[in-house]
Design a protein around this motif. Structure first.
Motif, PDB file in Angstrom:
ATOM      1  N   UNK A  50       0.832  -1.210   0.000  1.00  0.00           N
ATOM      2  CA  UNK A  50       0.000   0.000   0.000  1.00  0.00           C
ATOM      3  C   UNK A  50       0.863   1.254   0.000  1.00  0.00           C
ATOM      4  N   UNK A  51       0.294   2.338  -0.506  1.00  0.00           N
ATOM      5  CA  UNK A  51       1.027   3.601  -0.566  1.00  0.00           C
ATOM      6  C   UNK A  51       0.357   4.624   0.344  1.00  0.00           C
ATOM      7  N   UNK A  52       1.048   5.708   0.592  1.00  0.00           N
ATOM      8  CA  UNK A  52       0.533   6.756   1.462  1.00  0.00           C
ATOM      9  C   UNK A  52      -0.791   7.283   0.930  1.00  0.00           C
ATOM     10  N   UNK A  53      -1.726   7.504   1.832  1.00  0.00           N
ATOM     11  CA  UNK A  53      -3.027   8.009   1.427  1.00  0.00           C
ATOM     12  C   UNK A  53      -3.314   9.371   2.018  1.00  0.00           C
ATOM     13  N   UNK A  54      -3.848   9.388   3.230  1.00  0.00           N
ATOM     14  CA  UNK A  54      -4.185  10.635   3.910  1.00  0.00           C
ATOM     15  C   UNK A  54      -3.934  10.445   5.388  1.00  0.00           C
ATOM     16  N   UNK A  55      -3.199  11.373   6.017  1.00  0.00           N
ATOM     17  CA  UNK A  55      -2.837  11.199   7.412  1.00  0.00           C
ATOM     18  C   UNK A  55      -2.003   9.945   7.577  1.00  0.00           C
ATOM     19  N   UNK A  56      -2.413   9.118   8.524  1.00  0.00           N
ATOM     20  CA  UNK A  56      -1.694   7.854   8.718  1.00  0.00           C
ATOM     21  C   UNK A  56      -2.349   6.692   7.999  1.00  0.00           C
ATOM     22  N   UNK A  57      -3.324   6.972   7.151  1.00  0.00           N
ATOM     23  CA  UNK A  57      -4.018   5.928   6.404  1.00  0.00           C
ATOM     24  C   UNK A  57      -3.331   5.683   5.068  1.00  0.00           C
ATOM     25  N   UNK A  58      -3.348   4.427   4.643  1.00  0.00           N
ATOM     26  CA  UNK A  58      -2.732   4.053   3.380  1.00  0.00           C
ATOM     27  C   UNK A  58      -3.788   3.638   2.358  1.00  0.00           C
ATOM     28  N   UNK A  59      -3.424   3.770   1.096  1.00  0.00           N
ATOM     29  CA  UNK A  59      -4.274   3.287   0.003  1.00  0.00           C
ATOM     30  C   UNK A  59      -3.942   1.826  -0.239  1.00  0.00           C
ATOM     31  N   UNK A  60      -4.903   0.955   0.034  1.00  0.00           N
ATOM     32  CA  UNK A  60      -4.726  -0.471  -0.211  1.00  0.00           C
ATOM     33  C   UNK A  60      -5.382  -0.851  -1.546  1.00  0.00           C
ATOM     34  N   UNK A  61      -5.175  -2.087  -1.937  1.00  0.00           N
ATOM     35  CA  UNK A  61      -5.801  -2.583  -3.160  1.00  0.00           C
ATOM     36  C   UNK A  61      -7.313  -2.455  -3.098  1.00  0.00           C
ATOM     37  N   UNK A  62      -7.917  -2.816  -1.969  1.00  0.00           N
ATOM     38  CA  UNK A  62      -9.370  -2.779  -1.855  1.00  0.00           C
ATOM     39  C   UNK A  62      -9.904  -1.354  -1.923  1.00  0.00           C
ATOM     40  N   UNK A  63      -9.252  -0.419  -1.234  1.00  0.00           N
ATOM     41  CA  UNK A  63      -9.701   0.970  -1.270  1.00  0.00           C
ATOM     42  C   UNK A  63      -9.515   1.568  -2.654  1.00  0.00           C
ATOM     43  N   UNK A  64      -8.450   1.186  -3.343  1.00  0.00           N
ATOM     44  CA  UNK A  64      -8.237   1.683  -4.710  1.00  0.00           C
ATOM     45  C   UNK A  64      -9.289   1.129  -5.657  1.00  0.00           C
ATOM     46  N   UNK A  65      -9.616  -0.134  -5.513  1.00  0.00           N
ATOM     47  CA  UNK A  65     -10.667  -0.727  -6.338  1.00  0.00           C
ATOM     48  C   UNK A  65     -11.987   0.011  -6.141  1.00  0.00           C
ATOM     49  N   UNK A  66     -12.322   0.311  -4.876  1.00  0.00           N
ATOM     50  CA  UNK A  66     -13.541   1.063  -4.605  1.00  0.00           C
ATOM     51  C   UNK A  66     -13.492   2.461  -5.205  1.00  0.00           C
ATOM     52  N   UNK A  67     -12.321   3.110  -5.131  1.00  0.00           N
ATOM     53  CA  UNK A  67     -12.182   4.440  -5.700  1.00  0.00           C
ATOM     54  C   UNK A  67     -12.339   4.451  -7.206  1.00  0.00           C
ATOM     55  N   UNK A  68     -11.793   3.454  -7.868  1.00  0.00           N
ATOM     56  CA  UNK A  68     -11.922   3.357  -9.327  1.00  0.00           C
ATOM     57  C   UNK A  68     -13.386   3.138  -9.706  1.00  0.00           C
ATOM     58  N   UNK A  69     -14.047   2.225  -9.013  1.00  0.00           N
ATOM     59  CA  UNK A  69     -15.466   1.976  -9.297  1.00  0.00           C
ATOM     60  C   UNK A  69     -16.299   3.224  -9.049  1.00  0.00           C
ATOM     61  N   UNK A  70     -16.015   3.919  -7.966  1.00  0.00           N
ATOM     62  CA  UNK A  70     -16.767   5.128  -7.630  1.00  0.00           C
ATOM     63  C   UNK A  70     -16.667   6.167  -8.742  1.00  0.00           C
ATOM     64  N   UNK A  71     -15.481   6.316  -9.304  1.00  0.00           N
ATOM     65  CA  UNK A  71     -15.272   7.337 -10.331  1.00  0.00           C
ATOM     66  C   UNK A  71     -16.006   7.009 -11.626  1.00  0.00           C
TER      67      UNK A  71
END
Length: 513
Positions: free
Chosen positions: A311-332
């Motif tokens: 995972x890569x840096x996201x926001x604050x101490x949260x990271x962008x994981x595969x699952x969150x990225x998949x959700x973000x792509x679908x959302x867009x």
């Protein structure tokens, strides 16, 4: 909607439909009573709605603003039986919101909106989108509500906010037995949390009860017929209402139509194909405009694979994981307006900055910028599992994986594994597929979008067929995004407004481009 987690159902993602996270005020907290209690709320059609100034929204409702809606909005609570088989038993307060018609001399009645989910807050969404419905408001009171199990209407809660952060970040497309075991454990824990926090309402949040609530709402509002605007899952709710009360249907619009003939597996597979189609449309347009940073599908797949491991840096101490990225792509992919953000988000994530995709993924999961989660996803899960009987085993899913992967190299795994979501649910489902047959109902306008990722276009034809001869009237929009009325198509807007405002039913099969 977190498509991968909730197969077969599609929520309208308000951040995509409004262009920003916005909220409205909800109303009084849901109430409960017992039969024989003199203080028990009246749940009959004779009850009086007490309209008053709307309060500011709470953390359980979608949206990022803490402001109450404008002075033209009023809020009230409709009291309904928790269990219609026990009409004198416990009650639920259904949160409602309205803005009165601007031309009262030509007023038709109340136009009731459901924006999808299941799990979307109508009292938060309607004021945020009110400008879109300005013309409809000339002759209708605009009305919406939080269905039972949503937001202020006894919204379903399952886990705390920090627990949900971990839940949505975790691997939703396992690659080995250890990851499968972890997924199963998380799903069981989520279901147990729902039962612990909201077990009393879980058996009663299904679509049939929501349709019964709408019928009581119609009667209390004083309308002879139901005037209805349903989007996404709202089309399924509208179809179930039409089946139960065909003679009470007035003018009804179904936009972004759910296929009522599909079970959860078929719905999830259809969505995998729909999002893959929308992704291909996005990639072609991006290349055609020669925009900087246009990705390829291979690069998107490589990014997701890399995020699975690192995972890569996201926001604050949260990271962008595969699952969150998949959700973000679908959302867009819900709206063409968000395609530029997808381009920027993928390019940034490839460089180690996951902030944009993380924000999109959070919107999918109902998380606001303060880290508070609405009931959007927990409610969606609760309604879906209360409706559908199917419970899928790990063996079932492993057999289906090749078909899902063929349908979508990007979304297939996520959609297939989402079929675990109801496996350990504490409530039995009501049906295999919903019955929406509505012989004798007035014509219902069915609008299908050929580029719709969440509710693929074929669902519009299926809904029209299932409603029955002379009931479903189909209009096609050749475009992109989820739904058509707010797509910017003047053709769609004109046809829908003529139907809802003046009763002019368009020719069946009409096409808008």
């Amino acid at each position: 909607m977190a498509v991968r987690r909730h197969p077969g159902r599609a929520a309208v993602s308000r951040p995509l439909r409004t262009g920003a996270l916005s909220a409205a005020a909800l109303l009084l907290a849901a109430t409960a009573g017992c039969g024989g209690d003199p203080g028990r709320p009246d749940t009959t059609a004779g009850q009086k709605l007490r309209w008053s100034t709307c309060p500011a929204p709470s953390d359980s409702e979608d949206g990022a603003t803490t402001k109450a809606p404008g002075r033209e909005w009023e809020c009230a609570t409709l009291h309904v039986p928790l269990d219609y088989a026990k009409p004198r038993g416990a009650t639920v307060g259904i949160a409602m919101i309205r803005a009165k018609a601007t031309d009262p001399e030509k007023r038709i009645g109340s136009l009731i909106f459901n924006f999808g989910g299941p799990g979307g807050s109508g009292v938060a969404t309607l004021p945020a989108l009110a400008g879109t419905y300005k013309q409809l408001r000339t002759r209708y009171d605009l009305v919406s509500f939080d269905p039972r199990g949503v937001g202020r209407s006894k919204g379903v809660h399952c886990l705390g906010d920090r627990q949900l952060d971990a839940y949505y970040a975790a691997d939703a497309s396992p690659d080995d037995s250890a990851e499968v075991t972890s997924l199963v454990r998380r799903v069981k824990g989520y279901a147990a949390g729902c039962e612990k926090r909201s077990g009393a309402v879980l058996p009663y949040v299904g679509t049939t009860n929501a349709a019964r609530d709408m019928e009581l709402m119609r009667r209390v509002l004083g309308d002879r017929k139901l005037y209805y605007f349903g989007v996404s899952y709202g089309t399924e709710l509208g179809g179930v209402y039409a089946h139960l009360y065909p003679k009470k249907v007035g003018r009804a619009l179904f936009d972004g139509v759910v296929d009522p003939t599909q079970n959860p597996e078929q719905g999830a597979l259809g969505q995998a194909k729909g999002f893959q189609l929308a992704l291909g449309d996005y990639l072609r347009e991006c290349r055609g405009t020669a925009a900087a940073g246009c990705p390829t599908q291979a690069r998107i797949q490589a990014l997701l694979k890399r995020l699975d491991r690192h995972p890569v840096a996201g926001s604050g101490n949260r990271k962008l994981t595969q699952s969150l990225a998949d959700g973000g792509i679908a959302q867009s992919l819900y709206s063409r307006d968000f395609w530029p953000y997808l381009t920027q988000g993928i390019a940034a994530a490839r460089q180690g900055d996951g902030g944009i995709l993380l924000a999109l993924g959070d919107a999918m999961n109902g998380r606001d910028e303060n880290g508070d989660y609405s009931t959007l996803q927990s409610s969606l899960n609760a309604v879906s599992c209360a409706d559908f009987k199917q419970r899928y085993t790990l063996a079932d899913i492993r057999r289906k994986l090749p078909t899902f992967r063929k349908a979508s190299p990007v979304f297939g795994d996520f959609m297939a594994w989402s079929l675990t979501q109801c496996t350990d649910w504490p409530v039995r489902g009501a049906w295999t597929t919903p019955d929406v047959s509505a012989r004798g109902a007035a014509p219902i306008l069915i609008v299908g979008n050929t580029g719709d990722p969440a509710t693929p276009y074929a669902g519009a034809r299926k809904m029209a067929e299932e409603l029955g001869p002379g009931v479903g009237v189909q209009l096609t929009y050749k475009g992109e995004g989820h739904g058509a009325y707010d797509s910017g198509s003047g053709c769609v807007r004109k046809a829908v407004n003529a139907y809802l405002l003046n009763g002019r039913v368009p020719e069946n099969g009409k096409v808008c481009t």
